[in-house]
Design a protein around this motif. Structure first.
Motif, PDB file in Angstrom:
ATOM      1  N   HIS A 128      32.800 -22.961 -24.951  1.00 21.20           N
ATOM      2  CA  HIS A 128      34.089 -22.831 -24.277  1.00 21.20           C
ATOM      3  C   HIS A 128      35.175 -23.398 -25.185  1.00 21.20           C
ATOM      4  O   HIS A 128      35.053 -24.535 -25.655  1.00 21.20           O
ATOM      5  CB  HIS A 128      34.107 -23.641 -22.971  1.00 21.20           C
ATOM      6  N   ARG A 147      32.036 -29.152 -15.479  1.00 24.02           N
ATOM      7  CA  ARG A 147      32.182 -27.694 -15.566  1.00 24.02           C
ATOM      8  C   ARG A 147      33.478 -27.242 -14.901  1.00 24.02           C
ATOM      9  O   ARG A 147      34.160 -26.332 -15.392  1.00 24.02           O
ATOM     10  CB  ARG A 147      30.958 -27.003 -14.964  1.00 24.02           C
ATOM     11  N   HIS A 151      36.325 -25.221 -16.969  1.00 25.52           N
ATOM     12  CA  HIS A 151      36.894 -23.924 -16.568  1.00 25.52           C
ATOM     13  C   HIS A 151      38.397 -24.019 -16.317  1.00 25.52           C
ATOM     14  O   HIS A 151      39.135 -23.081 -16.622  1.00 25.52           O
ATOM     15  CB  HIS A 151      36.156 -23.365 -15.355  1.00 25.52           C
ATOM     16  N   GLU A 154      39.914 -23.758 -19.807  1.00 22.27           N
ATOM     17  CA  GLU A 154      39.344 -22.762 -20.722  1.00 22.27           C
ATOM     18  C   GLU A 154      40.355 -21.712 -21.174  1.00 22.27           C
ATOM     19  O   GLU A 154      41.090 -21.160 -20.365  1.00 22.27           O
ATOM     20  CB  GLU A 154      38.154 -22.071 -20.038  1.00 22.27           C
ATOM     21  N   SER A 157      35.691 -18.010 -23.993  1.00 21.22           N
ATOM     22  CA  SER A 157      34.316 -18.483 -24.167  1.00 21.22           C
ATOM     23  C   SER A 157      33.487 -17.374 -24.804  1.00 21.22           C
ATOM     24  O   SER A 157      33.879 -16.211 -24.802  1.00 21.22           O
ATOM     25  CB  SER A 157      33.697 -18.903 -22.831  1.00 21.22           C
TER      26      SER A 157
END
Length: 167
Positions: A128, A147, A151, A154, A157
């Protein structure tokens, strides 16, 4: 610039992981070496400030899959991890990188251990690229929170999938 991509020279894309990538835990009926594979990546987006790595088995019979490895705060200039970078002490990770608990409950990489006789499971290695230079996390945070933060930050990825089956 090339497309963002990740790969391993230890197994082909959609090919089979080896016994040394298998978890080592009698309770799961496996006795591998629990070594994370060497990984490489390139094409990191120019605006990325850090990287994270996750390994996920969507085929695990849990109703929600199984997280085998979560690493955050990988310096953006990093382009590879050596074999066994996922060992619990983190000594083979770049400075500043943080491994969190996997779904086995241990720190670092937890190898493949699908139920014996099940179809081959997919192990999705995802790198990522993040907008944050550093995620404000510590070892007490669950991998789900890590996580979520990954995200949330991000940019892009890339994935590389390996298979594993116990016959």
């Amino acid at each position: 610039m090339a497309d963002f991509r990740i790969w391993s020279d230890e197994f082909a894309a959609n090919g089979h992981l080896s016994k040394n990538h298998e978890f080592d835990q009698q309770a799961f009926g496996v006795n591998g070496e629990n070594l994370s594979p060497a990984l490489q990546w390139d094409g990191v987006p120019a605006d990325a400030k850090s990287l994270a790595l996750t390994v996920y088995d969507p085929d695990a019979p849990t109703g929600s899959g199984f997280w085998h490895w979560v690493v955050v705060n990988i310096p953006v200039e990093t382009r590879s991890l050596p074999q066994n970078a996922g060992k619990a002490d983190g000594s083979l990770l770049p400075a500043g990188a943080l491994q969190l608990h996997n779904d086995y409950g241990s720190i670092g990489f937890g190898g493949a251990a699908p139920p014996r006789g099940d179809k081959p499971h997919r192990y999705i290695f995802r790198i990522h690229a993040l907008t944050a230079e550093h995620l404000p996390l510590d070892i007490t945070v669950t991998n789900a929170v890590a996580r979520f933060m990954t995200h949330l930050n991000e940019i892009d990825s890339a994935t590389y999938t390996g298979l594993y089956q116990l016959k």
